[in-house]
Design an enzyme around this catalytic site. Structure first.
Site, PDB file in Angstrom:
ATOM      1  N   HIS A 183       0.830  -1.205   0.000  1.00 38.71           N
ATOM      2  CA  HIS A 183       0.000   0.000   0.000  1.00 38.71           C
ATOM      3  C   HIS A 183       0.866   1.257   0.000  1.00 38.71           C
ATOM      4  CE1 HIS A 183      -3.942  -2.034   1.457  1.00 38.71           C
ATOM      5  NE2 HIS A 183      -3.896  -1.896   0.155  1.00 38.71           N
ATOM      6  N   GLU A 189      -5.939  -7.868   3.365  1.00 39.85           N
ATOM      7  CA  GLU A 189      -5.440  -9.008   4.149  1.00 39.85           C
ATOM      8  C   GLU A 189      -6.612  -9.790   4.755  1.00 39.85           C
ATOM      9  OE1 GLU A 189      -2.344  -8.299   7.136  1.00 39.85           O
ATOM     10  OE2 GLU A 189      -3.146  -9.989   8.282  1.00 39.85           O
ATOM     11  N   SER A 211      -2.774   2.703   3.698  1.00 41.80           N
ATOM     12  CA  SER A 211      -1.991   1.711   4.439  1.00 41.80           C
ATOM     13  C   SER A 211      -2.506   1.557   5.862  1.00 41.80           C
ATOM     14  CB  SER A 211      -0.517   2.133   4.459  1.00 41.80           C
ATOM     15  OG  SER A 211       0.169   1.488   5.505  1.00 41.80           O
ATOM     16  N   SER A 227       5.337   0.072   4.499  1.00 41.16           N
ATOM     17  CA  SER A 227       5.304   0.074   3.030  1.00 41.16           C
ATOM     18  C   SER A 227       5.842   1.376   2.441  1.00 41.16           C
ATOM     19  CB  SER A 227       3.868  -0.161   2.547  1.00 41.16           C
ATOM     20  OG  SER A 227       2.989   0.742   3.193  1.00 41.16           O
TER      21      SER A 227
END
Ligand code: SF4
Length: 331
Positions: free
Chosen positions: A66, A151, A248, A292
């Site tokens: 992300h 996820e 994120s 990320s």
């Protein structure tokens, strides 16, 4: 063209900004660890390896991690990002993101004749294995996580439909349509808030008599370490900047943790988004980056501060990370 190699982590050596000599001094408390984790590095390497072995284009289902800067850099190198597999031409190469996917998606790729590589983080795979084990033993599964996050969507695909519940608070636990003696098990999104997860697990333990859980926390080392590091700098700072993509989970949790210790917190992708009204005239500003987020984003923020302040950098290291994952085999 931006090269992805320019996004590599430079955690221990932030370049000093060119400071404005007659400006006020500001201390930068730089969290360590911050930025790329082992799972993100492995996923990005997998895309680059696939490009190197198969040539461009290679397709990536959803954002590999992300972060828009990472995605744009990989696009420059020949990756094409798609939402769903029906956008991938037959016979192409496709990669799945670090967040993991359901077995149904992997089966769909096979049916379409695609060469597929799964860049799921090994720590997400561990949660998938737990979920399957709990359900094979007949337990109702309770997932602590954010509904709609990739996820959680992927993990749901490893569980049986109709016997899995997603909770996000102690109130959700109280409202679960299960009897208190039902055989249950829980798993946690790897990037969840450590403190919030603790409260929800306590609520589960208080309610269910036959509750199984992971032997060690599902919240990964990178999430745990970055949340601990940001709490350390936030407690000492007048303001905090979290470098990260708004999509994120990891970045948003860091901002939430920082806000528990500091009144002025901003989550930004890079220096161009700094809200200067939230930066103090002097004192200390804490900076961290999500798992990320490339170090270039942190460096751009430090450079921008250097145009307005005399910057003194203090790296605050709460733990030294040594985790490295084996590269995904791409052949
Ligand atoms: S944040 Fe944790 S679970 Fe996610 S990719 Fe990184 S190490 Fe893996």
């Amino acid at each position: 063209m931006r090269q992805l190699s320019s996004l590599k982590l430079q955690r221990d050596s932030p370049a000093p900004p060119s400071t404005k000599v007659d400006a006020a001094e500001i201390r930068v408390l730089l969290a360590a660890p911050r930025g790329f984790c082992a799972g993100v590095t492995r996923a990005i390497d997998a895309v680059r390896d696939a490009l190197s072995v198969h040539g461009a284009p290679v397709y990536v289902r959803r954002a590999i991690v992300h972060n828009l800067e990472v995605v744009r850099s990989l696009e420059d190198e020949g990756a094409i990002f798609v939402q769903e597999l029906d956008e991938v031409p037959p016979g192409s190469v496709v990669l799945f993101s670090a967040h993991g996917v359901s077995p149904a998606i992997i089966g769909d790729a096979k049916r379409r004749g695609l060469t597929a590589y799964d860049a799921v983080c090994p720590l997400v795979s561990k949660v998938h294995r737990e979920v399957r084990r709990h359900q094979q033993s007949g337990r109702k599964l309770i997932l602590i996580g954010h509904k709609g996050h990739p996820e959680i969507e992927g993990t749901l695909g490893h569980a049986s439909a109709g016997s899995t519940f997603i909770v996000n608070s102690a109130a959700d636990v109280a409202a679960l349509p299960l009897t208190d003696d039902a055989p249950t098990a829980y798993a946690v999104q790897t990037t969840y808030s450590v403190n919030d997860a603790r409260d929800i697990v306590d609520a589960l333990k208080a309610r269910f008599n036959d509750l199984a859980g992971p032997s060690s926390s599902d919240i990964c080392y990178a999430t745990t370490n970055r949340q601990a590091a940001v709490s350390e700098i936030a407690a000492r700072a007048d303001a905090v900047i979290v470098a990260g993509d708004p999509s994120s989970s990891n970045a948003n949790r860091l901002a939430e943790v920082a806000a528990a210790y500091c009144d002025s917190v901003q989550l930004i992708a890079n220096a161009s988004e700094i809200d200067w009204s939230k930066v103090p005239d002097s004192g200390a500003i804490g900076i961290t980056a999500a798992a990320s987020t490339p170090e270039t984003a942190v460096q751009s923020i430090i450079d921008a501060l250097g145009l307005r302040y005399q910057v003194r950098i203090e790296q605050v290291e709460t733990v030294r990370e040594t985790v490295v994952f084996k590269r995904l085999a791409v052949a």
